[in-house]
Design an enzyme around this catalytic site. Structure first.
Site, PDB file in Angstrom:
ATOM      1  N   ASP A  20     123.197  64.822  -1.700  1.00 41.21           N
ATOM      2  CA  ASP A  20     122.036  64.305  -0.976  1.00 41.21           C
ATOM      3  C   ASP A  20     120.946  65.378  -1.024  1.00 41.21           C
ATOM      4  O   ASP A  20     121.000  66.350  -0.263  1.00 41.21           O
ATOM      5  CB  ASP A  20     122.385  63.985   0.485  1.00 41.21           C
ATOM      6  CG  ASP A  20     121.144  63.508   1.245  1.00 41.21           C
ATOM      7  OD1 ASP A  20     121.268  63.142   2.428  1.00 41.21           O
ATOM      8  OD2 ASP A  20     120.040  63.535   0.652  1.00 41.21           O
ATOM      9  N   HIS A 135     115.458  67.459  16.337  1.00 43.76           N
ATOM     10  CA  HIS A 135     115.103  66.124  15.849  1.00 43.76           C
ATOM     11  C   HIS A 135     115.968  65.024  16.452  1.00 43.76           C
ATOM     12  O   HIS A 135     115.616  63.850  16.372  1.00 43.76           O
ATOM     13  CB  HIS A 135     115.230  66.052  14.322  1.00 43.76           C
ATOM     14  CG  HIS A 135     114.326  66.984  13.604  1.00 43.76           C
ATOM     15  ND1 HIS A 135     112.958  66.955  13.730  1.00 43.76           N
ATOM     16  CD2 HIS A 135     114.596  68.027  12.779  1.00 43.76           C
ATOM     17  CE1 HIS A 135     112.420  67.907  12.985  1.00 43.76           C
ATOM     18  NE2 HIS A 135     113.386  68.573  12.410  1.00 43.76           N
ATOM     19  N   ASP A 172     109.594  76.180  15.030  1.00 42.46           N
ATOM     20  CA  ASP A 172     110.124  75.638  13.776  1.00 42.46           C
ATOM     21  C   ASP A 172     108.987  74.910  13.053  1.00 42.46           C
ATOM     22  O   ASP A 172     108.045  74.448  13.694  1.00 42.46           O
ATOM     23  CB  ASP A 172     111.245  74.636  14.122  1.00 42.46           C
ATOM     24  CG  ASP A 172     111.960  74.117  12.884  1.00 42.46           C
ATOM     25  OD1 ASP A 172     113.077  74.575  12.615  1.00 42.46           O
ATOM     26  OD2 ASP A 172     111.372  73.264  12.184  1.00 42.46           O
ATOM     27  N   HIS A 174     109.013  72.132  11.592  1.00 41.88           N
ATOM     28  CA  HIS A 174     109.073  70.658  11.687  1.00 41.88           C
ATOM     29  C   HIS A 174     108.831  70.233  13.137  1.00 41.88           C
ATOM     30  O   HIS A 174     109.139  70.979  14.076  1.00 41.88           O
ATOM     31  CB  HIS A 174     110.453  70.136  11.254  1.00 41.88           C
ATOM     32  CG  HIS A 174     110.792  70.438   9.830  1.00 41.88           C
ATOM     33  ND1 HIS A 174     111.464  71.583   9.451  1.00 41.88           N
ATOM     34  CD2 HIS A 174     110.532  69.759   8.694  1.00 41.88           C
ATOM     35  CE1 HIS A 174     111.631  71.583   8.140  1.00 41.88           C
ATOM     36  NE2 HIS A 174     111.068  70.502   7.638  1.00 41.88           N
ATOM     37  N   ASP A 265     111.959  78.278   9.520  1.00 43.84           N
ATOM     38  CA  ASP A 265     111.396  77.705   8.293  1.00 43.84           C
ATOM     39  C   ASP A 265     109.876  77.795   8.326  1.00 43.84           C
ATOM     40  O   ASP A 265     109.204  77.378   7.389  1.00 43.84           O
ATOM     41  CB  ASP A 265     111.872  76.262   8.094  1.00 43.84           C
ATOM     42  CG  ASP A 265     111.890  75.461   9.389  1.00 43.84           C
ATOM     43  OD1 ASP A 265     112.549  74.405   9.430  1.00 43.84           O
ATOM     44  OD2 ASP A 265     111.251  75.880  10.381  1.00 43.84           O
ATOM     45  N   TYR A 305     115.623  78.168   5.985  1.00 43.91           N
ATOM     46  CA  TYR A 305     116.403  77.856   4.786  1.00 43.91           C
ATOM     47  C   TYR A 305     116.267  78.896   3.686  1.00 43.91           C
ATOM     48  O   TYR A 305     116.932  78.792   2.659  1.00 43.91           O
ATOM     49  CB  TYR A 305     116.009  76.466   4.286  1.00 43.91           C
ATOM     50  CG  TYR A 305     116.136  75.472   5.407  1.00 43.91           C
ATOM     51  CD1 TYR A 305     115.020  75.078   6.169  1.00 43.91           C
ATOM     52  CD2 TYR A 305     117.382  75.031   5.826  1.00 43.91           C
ATOM     53  CE1 TYR A 305     115.153  74.242   7.260  1.00 43.91           C
ATOM     54  CE2 TYR A 305     117.522  74.194   6.921  1.00 43.91           C
ATOM     55  CZ  TYR A 305     116.409  73.813   7.634  1.00 43.91           C
ATOM     56  OH  TYR A 305     116.537  73.007   8.734  1.00 43.91           O
TER      57      TYR A 305
HETATM   58  N1  LIG Z   1     113.153  68.736   0.996  1.00 38.39           N
HETATM   59  C1  LIG Z   1     114.199  68.293   1.884  1.00 38.39           C
HETATM   60  C2  LIG Z   1     113.682  67.242   2.850  1.00 38.39           C
HETATM   61  C3  LIG Z   1     114.263  67.530   4.217  1.00 38.39           C
HETATM   62  N2  LIG Z   1     113.669  66.670   5.229  1.00 38.39           N
HETATM   63  C4  LIG Z   1     114.332  66.849   6.535  1.00 38.39           C
HETATM   64  C5  LIG Z   1     113.994  68.219   7.110  1.00 38.39           C
HETATM   65  C6  LIG Z   1     114.824  68.481   8.368  1.00 38.39           C
HETATM   66  C7  LIG Z   1     114.377  69.770   9.030  1.00 38.39           C
HETATM   67  C8  LIG Z   1     115.359  70.205  10.105  1.00 38.39           C
HETATM   68  C9  LIG Z   1     114.844  71.385  10.953  1.00 38.39           C
HETATM   69  O1  LIG Z   1     114.562  72.513  10.148  1.00 38.39           O
HETATM   70  O2  LIG Z   1     113.640  71.046  11.621  1.00 38.39           O
HETATM   71  C10 LIG Z   1     115.886  71.762  11.982  1.00 38.39           C
HETATM   72  F1  LIG Z   1     115.403  72.732  12.768  1.00 38.39           F
HETATM   73  F2  LIG Z   1     116.198  70.733  12.726  1.00 38.39           F
HETATM   74  F3  LIG Z   1     116.972  72.216  11.374  1.00 38.39           F
HETATM   75 ZN   LIG Z   2     112.598  72.876  10.666  1.00 33.34          ZN
END
Ligand SMILES: NCCCNCCCCCC(O)(O)C(F)(F)F
Ligand SMILES: [Zn+2]
Length: 667
Positions: A20, A135, A172, A174, A265, A305
């Site tokens: 994935d 999230h 963060d 996101h 991140d 990451y």
């Molecule tokens: N290119 C990959 C697409 C990923 N799309 C979803 C990103 C999720 C981010 C998670 C996060 O970093 O916000 C948490 F803190 F929750 F871990």
């Molecule tokens: Zn994040």
């Protein structure tokens, strides 16, 4: 009091079992490299290690629904196919036979941290956890998150400890939509989040992640979203948001507890964020929060990451929580236009809710506040923001070593004044240098001044030298004549010290501004007197109607003027002078000392008049790095003071870029 570190390697024991692309970055190594870095740097040993525990069902039900919990409870017994099937109902998340167990440990770690801080076992702390949380929603997993660790921690703190107001800072990259939904109508939880947005083109592509989602009903004003509509944001963009949005509002809100959704991140090198802020910025973000809530700060890991910038950022955060001085905020640029547009939008959207933002400008004329709608019409929304996946590997300097000097705080006090605990009495080493003595005598001493005025001055300059050489972190000197002593340090710095000096004068009194023409010193004076001296870039008089006794007015000008100026100026030494009869109260004085220690690697030299004996204790406590007591909820600063700060910022922003709060008018 110490700093808690909560970690258990069990939380590394789940991973993605199928292909994935959206989830492959969320790997167990994120946790192991972070913990290993804390061990390798010796920071882990300096923390109070506290074990994780499993969350109870009651803990989980503080935020999540029974049916969601019942569903997740079945996952340990699912086959691979069932797990994939179960996962399909959610977005950008994966399940694993052991993830439910780890998710309960992630919550339990967060709650153990809250317990340790709320019971006073530690001052602050960090929980290194996975799966992350911000999230996940009441009945849904999302974005690698199963349960909302920080949202549960906030509800737990309110229920278990009767906490009245919780501030959640989500740095963060996101948007933690799960946290926003949980507290949208709740005025007891202020949720602040910045996040990559790109006009709704970046994940999770929600319309409600934009700056105009301010909270609902009673919660209106208690949800602050800062969208980053471009990548490559830098340290100065992040700091500007703290100075001009988060800190003023946080002090007005006056939380009893601060929870941090500590995702990294948002650091340089991260494939998700694609930002350019360096790991040492988290030392400053952490430091700026540490005088809120009496220092009760709980950081819980979310994202991150890049397996190089993640551990570096974690170490910067923990080292600051431990009280080590932050590295100097080197060469900050101007915030970029896009960041200033976002800053202006957020301040405008919230000015009706927060008195510190009352005079914020209107929405920018540029198209930012309507751009997303056009995108929706044109159906331009794509999954990942601009497909400019930078193939250029980011490189950045190792964060600077942060060596805490052996002596944290040295004091020069008149006989009869006791040396505060953990401070060292300082006296000038050896015989005073006759050249210096004669210079001091001729420049600063009135005839008839007895000898110990001279020794005090000599000790003062010797102490400044030791701080300049990083042998002593901070200093407190009681003198007979603070103005004269200040001039003595400024002159000494101009000739003998290698670095710039930020002089912060609290209270009325004539400060000879000629000392600040060459840029070697920047003088900021808070007083009740209008100053006619408006010509110099390096002498900035801040006039408060009611002088320094006005808590909201003074704090507003500290966060909105002094800190941006100080960070941009980046001095090697901060000289903090309390003029006689300034009217400043101890608690604001302590906040000021605490905040200023984010500069100059904590080299704050405090001058007070020798009869201010009652202030020696509180001053020393703050110089030692103890959190200042909470100020309580602030009423509004005087409108004329807010306006005065706005007009000062407007006048000075061409010289001092971090004072900008609006985007430049597009020509
Ligand atoms: N290119 C990959 C697409 C990923 N799309 C979803 C990103 C999720 C981010 C998670 C996060 O970093 O916000 C948490 F803190 F929750 F871990
Ligand atoms: Zn994040």
């Amino acid at each position: 009091m110490g700093t808690a570190l909560i970690y258990d390697e069990e939380m590394t024991k789940y991973k993605l079992l199928w292909v994935d692309p959206a989830c492959k970055i969320e790997v167990p190594e994120r946790l192991t490299v972070s913990h290993e870095a804390l061990v390798a740097t010796g920071l882990a040993d300096r923390c109070v290690s506290i074990p994780v525990r499993e969350a109870t069902e009651a803990d989980i039900l503080l935020v999540h629904s029974e049916e969601y919990l019942e569903g997740v409870k079945k996952t340990p017994y699912m086959t691979l196919e069932d797990l994939q099937e179960f996962t399909l109902q959610y977005g950008d998340v994966y399940f694993h036979p052991n993830i439910y167990h780890c998710a309960k440990l992630a919550i339990g770690a967060s709650l153990q941290l809250v317990d340790a801080v709320m019971t006073g076992k530690v001052r602050n702390g960090m929980a290194l956890v996975r799966p992350p949380g911000h999230h996940s929603m009441r009945s849904a997993a999302s974005g690698f998150c199963v349960f909302n660790n920080v949202a549960i921690a906030a509800q737990y703190a309110k229920r278990q400890y009767g906490v009245k107001r919780v501030l959640i800072v989500d740095w963060d990259i996101h948007h933690g939509q799960g946290v926003q939904y949980c507290f949208e109508d709740d005025p007891s939880v202020l949720y602040f989040s910045w996040h990559r947005y790109e006009h709704q083109k970046f994940w999770p592509q929600l319309r409600e992640s934009d700056f105009d989602s301010v909270g609902k009903e009673k919660g209106a004003g208690f949800n602050i979203n800062v969208p980053w509509n471009k990548v490559k944001m830098q340290n100065s963009d992040y700091l500007s948001i703290f100075f001009h949005v988060l800190l003023p509002v946080a002090y007005e809100f006056s939380p009893d507890l601060v929870l941090v959704c500590a995702g990294f991140d948002s650091a340089i090198g991260d494939p998700e964020g694609e930002m350019c802020a360096t790991p040492d910025i988290f030392a400053h973000l952490t430091h700026l929060l540490m005088n809120l809530a009496g220092g009760k700060v709980c950081a819980v890991l979310e994202g991150g990451y890049n397996l190089t910038s993640l551990p570096q950022s974690v170490c910067q955060t923990v080292q600051t929580l431990l009280g080590d001085p932050a590295p100097r905020p080197a060469n900050l640029e101007s915030p970029c236009k896009s960041a200033l547009e976002s800053l202006q939008c957020v301040r405008s959207a919230h000015r009706q809710y927060w008195s510190c933002l009352k005079h914020a400008a209107d929405l920018p004329t540029s198209d930012i506040s309507t751009k997303r709608i056009k995108l929706e019409e044109e159906g331009e929304k794509t999954g990942e923001g601009e497909e400019d996946k930078g193939t250029d590997e980011k490189v950045w300097a190792q964060p600077p070593k942060r060596v805490a000097p052996s002596i944290r705080t040295a004091v020069v006090l008149p006989d009869g004044v006791a040396c505060p605990d953990q401070c060292e009495r300082f006296s000038s080493p050896g015989d005073p240098d006759p050249l210096v003595v004669s210079k001091l005598r001729e420049n600063y001493l009135k005839d008839g001044d007895d000898g110990n005025a001279l020794t005090t001055l000599y000790s003062l300059t010797a102490l400044a030298d030791k701080m300049d050489r990083n042998e002593i972190c901070s200093g407190l000197v009681l003198v007979r004549d603070v103005s004269m002593a200040m001039m003595c340090v400024v002159q000494h710095a101009a000739t003998a010290l290698s670095n710039r000096v930020l002089v912060v004068c609290v209270g009325d009194g004539k400060v000879r501004s000629d000392c600040s023409e060459d840029g070697k010193t920047l003088v900021v004076q808070f007083s009740s007197k209008e100053s006619d001296d408006q010509r110099s870039k390096y002498y900035i008089p801040v006039c408060l109607q009611k002088g320094c006794s006005d808590v909201p007015g003074l704090l507003h000008s500290i966060s909105g003027l002094l800190l941006p100026l100080g960070y941009e100026y980046d001095p090697g030494l901060v000289l903090l002078v309390q003029m006689p009869d300034s009217g400043i109260c101890d608690s604001v004085w302590q906040q000021l000392i605490g905040l200023l220690q984010g500069l100059a690697r904590g080299h704050t030299l405090v001058l007070m008049r020798e009869d201010e004996r009652t202030r020696v204790g509180p001053t020393a406590s703050s110089l030692l790095g103890n959190a200042a007591p909470s100020l309580g909820q602030l009423h509004a600063p005087l409108p004329e003071d807010v306006k005065a700060v706005e007009s000062l910022r407007h006048r000075l922003k061409s010289d001092w870029k971090l004072l900008q709060t609006t985007a430049p008018e597009t020509g």
